[in-house]
Motif scaffolding. Structure first.
Motif, PDB file in Angstrom:
ATOM      1  N   TYR A   1       7.350  20.878  32.287  1.00 27.61           N
ATOM      2  CA  TYR A   1       6.349  21.342  33.246  1.00 27.61           C
ATOM      3  C   TYR A   1       5.222  22.098  32.534  1.00 27.61           C
ATOM      4  O   TYR A   1       4.040  21.867  32.799  1.00 27.61           O
ATOM      5  N   ASP A   2       5.577  23.008  31.626  1.00 28.84           N
ATOM      6  CA  ASP A   2       4.565  23.802  30.919  1.00 28.84           C
ATOM      7  C   ASP A   2       3.619  22.932  30.099  1.00 28.84           C
ATOM      8  O   ASP A   2       2.426  23.217  30.026  1.00 28.84           O
ATOM      9  N   SER A   3       4.136  21.862  29.506  1.00 34.87           N
ATOM     10  CA  SER A   3       3.261  20.987  28.722  1.00 34.87           C
ATOM     11  C   SER A   3       2.210  20.321  29.611  1.00 34.87           C
ATOM     12  O   SER A   3       1.047  20.199  29.225  1.00 34.87           O
ATOM     13  N   PHE A   4       2.589  19.913  30.826  1.00 31.03           N
ATOM     14  CA  PHE A   4       1.619  19.324  31.747  1.00 31.03           C
ATOM     15  C   PHE A   4       0.681  20.384  32.316  1.00 31.03           C
ATOM     16  O   PHE A   4      -0.513  20.143  32.472  1.00 31.03           O
ATOM     17  N   ALA A   5       1.196  21.560  32.631  1.00 30.26           N
ATOM     18  CA  ALA A   5       0.374  22.612  33.226  1.00 30.26           C
ATOM     19  C   ALA A   5      -0.678  23.129  32.248  1.00 30.26           C
ATOM     20  O   ALA A   5      -1.788  23.481  32.654  1.00 30.26           O
ATOM     21  N   HIS A   6      -0.352  23.166  30.964  1.00 38.02           N
ATOM     22  CA  HIS A   6      -1.284  23.721  29.979  1.00 38.02           C
ATOM     23  C   HIS A   6      -2.265  22.697  29.417  1.00 38.02           C
ATOM     24  O   HIS A   6      -3.404  23.037  29.118  1.00 38.02           O
TER      25      HIS A   6
ATOM     26  N   GLN B   1      -3.767  16.146  29.514  1.00 40.42           N
ATOM     27  CA  GLN B   1      -4.106  14.968  28.711  1.00 40.42           C
ATOM     28  C   GLN B   1      -3.121  14.783  27.558  1.00 40.42           C
ATOM     29  O   GLN B   1      -2.651  13.679  27.306  1.00 40.42           O
ATOM     30  N   ALA B   2      -2.814  15.858  26.858  1.00 37.70           N
ATOM     31  CA  ALA B   2      -1.868  15.770  25.744  1.00 37.70           C
ATOM     32  C   ALA B   2      -0.473  15.411  26.257  1.00 37.70           C
ATOM     33  O   ALA B   2       0.243  14.611  25.638  1.00 37.70           O
TER      34      ALA B   2
ATOM     35  N   GLY C   1       3.795  10.851  35.876  1.00 33.13           N
ATOM     36  CA  GLY C   1       2.595  11.676  35.965  1.00 33.13           C
ATOM     37  C   GLY C   1       2.834  13.078  36.469  1.00 33.13           C
ATOM     38  O   GLY C   1       3.967  13.554  36.542  1.00 33.13           O
ATOM     39  N   TYR C   2       1.723  13.705  36.816  1.00 30.09           N
ATOM     40  CA  TYR C   2       1.711  15.116  37.198  1.00 30.09           C
ATOM     41  C   TYR C   2       0.837  15.290  38.427  1.00 30.09           C
ATOM     42  O   TYR C   2      -0.355  15.014  38.391  1.00 30.09           O
TER      43      TYR C   2
END
Length: 136
Positions: free
Chosen positions: A48-53, A56-57, A122-123
């Motif tokens: 979750y943190d990787s998508f929230a921050h 694109q990456a 996706g997110y």
């Protein structure tokens, strides 16, 4: 002039046949089986943190890939298709990781820790994982 009409008709027919062939291939393509795929192992909070921050990456790293995520069950529901959806806790109070099961899992309790393997699609406030299976 007749020569150009014949060429144009041949191009149109070839395009139609190519489209029909491609549609037939897509329609009959075997379904993806996540159980046989090597997965990226990660915790629900880290995913979750990787998508929230940096969405694109995170998309480059996780989108359309098999993900094996471990986390604490926050909620369990059924979607409109009758599939079981488990929400895993993240660092955010409201949003987390949304895991939709391919087949109904055995008993899962709110507050328990599970490992889920699915395809990241996706997110949308939550990280969405579909076609999943329960690992443990």
């Amino acid at each position: 002039m007749k020569h150009w009409k014949k060429i144009l008709i041949a191009i149109i027919l070839l395009s139609i046949l190519t489209g029909i062939g491609y549609a037939y291939y897509i329609w009959n393509k075997p379904a993806r089986n996540v159980a046989n795929e090597r997965a990226i192992k990660i915790t629900a909070t880290a995913l979750y943190d990787s998508f929230a921050h940096d969405e694109q990456a995170a998309n480059a790293s996780f989108l359309n890939k098999a993900i094996e995520v471990t986390g604490i069950v926050n909620n369990i529901k059924k979607n409109q298709a009758g599939e079981t959806v488990v929400y895993l806790q993240s660092s955010d109070i409201v949003f987390g990781v949304n895991c939709t099961f391919k087949q109904p899992p055995k008993a899962i309790n709110k507050g328990s820790t599970i490992t889920f393997k699915g395809i990241c699609t996706g997110y949308l406030s939550d990280v969405i994982l579909n076609e999943g299976i329960l690992i443990k």
